[in-house]
Design an enzyme around this catalytic site. Structure first.
Site, PDB file in Angstrom:
ATOM      1  N   THR A  45      12.711  66.208  26.026  1.00  0.00           N
ATOM      2  CA  THR A  45      12.264  66.154  27.418  1.00  0.00           C
ATOM      3  C   THR A  45      13.499  66.095  28.316  1.00  0.00           C
ATOM      4  O   THR A  45      14.583  65.705  27.871  1.00  0.00           O
ATOM      5  CB  THR A  45      11.326  64.956  27.648  1.00  0.00           C
ATOM      6  OG1 THR A  45      11.977  63.767  27.216  1.00  0.00           O
ATOM      7  CG2 THR A  45      10.014  65.131  26.880  1.00  0.00           C
ATOM      8  N   THR A  47      15.048  64.386  31.062  1.00  0.00           N
ATOM      9  CA  THR A  47      15.936  63.234  31.262  1.00  0.00           C
ATOM     10  C   THR A  47      16.468  62.720  29.927  1.00  0.00           C
ATOM     11  O   THR A  47      17.641  62.371  29.808  1.00  0.00           O
ATOM     12  CB  THR A  47      15.216  62.105  32.021  1.00  0.00           C
ATOM     13  OG1 THR A  47      14.800  62.614  33.290  1.00  0.00           O
ATOM     14  CG2 THR A  47      16.110  60.898  32.224  1.00  0.00           C
ATOM     15  N   CYS A  48      15.605  62.703  28.923  1.00  0.00           N
ATOM     16  CA  CYS A  48      15.991  62.194  27.600  1.00  0.00           C
ATOM     17  C   CYS A  48      17.131  63.018  26.999  1.00  0.00           C
ATOM     18  O   CYS A  48      18.068  62.469  26.418  1.00  0.00           O
ATOM     19  CB  CYS A  48      14.784  62.196  26.669  1.00  0.00           C
ATOM     20  SG  CYS A  48      13.331  61.361  27.345  1.00  0.00           S
ATOM     21  N   SER A  49      17.029  64.343  27.148  1.00  0.00           N
ATOM     22  CA  SER A  49      18.031  65.240  26.566  1.00  0.00           C
ATOM     23  C   SER A  49      19.280  65.396  27.418  1.00  0.00           C
ATOM     24  O   SER A  49      20.376  65.547  26.891  1.00  0.00           O
ATOM     25  CB  SER A  49      17.423  66.628  26.325  1.00  0.00           C
ATOM     26  OG  SER A  49      16.457  66.571  25.307  1.00  0.00           O
ATOM     27  N   VAL A  53      20.186  60.297  25.716  1.00  0.00           N
ATOM     28  CA  VAL A  53      20.916  60.381  24.440  1.00  0.00           C
ATOM     29  C   VAL A  53      22.403  60.647  24.664  1.00  0.00           C
ATOM     30  O   VAL A  53      23.247  59.957  24.080  1.00  0.00           O
ATOM     31  CB  VAL A  53      20.283  61.423  23.493  1.00  0.00           C
ATOM     32  CG1 VAL A  53      21.140  61.607  22.244  1.00  0.00           C
ATOM     33  CG2 VAL A  53      18.868  61.000  23.093  1.00  0.00           C
TER      34      VAL A  53
END
Length: 159
Positions: A45, A47-49, A53
């Site tokens: 997704t 923001t996550c990517s 992380v």
């Protein structure tokens, strides 16, 4: 919801490894030592990517310098997706990619997020916690849509 001083719930989950998925016990993952767990609503997704992380990968040496033994990234995704995401994010062995495929661990923590209306099902809230010898010593849960208290830099400040 889990709180400071609580023990991490005991259960078996899957982790993504270079050799493929393997079963792991939460006592093993959060047992002896200091562990940072950050959770995201979903692998791949935006923001996550793009931010979550990469922030932990970028600050790995600082976490180690503060005595962190392990960093765990969790999403309500299967171990194959988490393995592909680890390759995409170039995490190598630096981050344990924890797959909570059915959301059982997320539910046990009391940190589920209902995204059914968006077609994503029940996911994890975005959060970060620190556990020392399996006991929660820091917990930061994001407001819906937020990305502040669970960022790598914010967790480092809390250590």
């Amino acid at each position: 919801m889990i709180k400071l001083g609580d023990k991490i719930p005991a259960m078996k989950l899957m982790v993504a490894t270079a050799e493929g998925p393997r079963e792991a016990d939460t006592a093993e993952l959060f047992g002896p030592g200091k562990v940072v767990l950050f959770a995201v609503p979903g692998a791949f997704t935006p923001t996550c990517s793009a931010k979550h992380v990469p922030g932990f990968v970028q600050h790995m040496a600082e976490f180690k310098a503060k005595g962190v033994d392990r960093i765990v990234c969790m999403a309500v995704n299967d171990a194959f997706v988490m393995g592909a995401w680890a390759k995409d994010q170039k995490t190598g062995d630096s981050i344990v990619m924890l797959a909570d495929g059915s959301g059982a661990f997320t539910k046990a923590l009391g940190l589920e997020l209902d995204l059914v209306a968006r077609g994503l099902g029940i996911r994890s809230q975005r959060f970060a916690l620190v556990a020392v010898d399996g006991v929660v010593t820091h917990l930061a849960v994001e407001e819906p849509g937020g990305f502040d208290v669970s960022r790598a830099e914010a967790v480092l400040e809390a250590l």
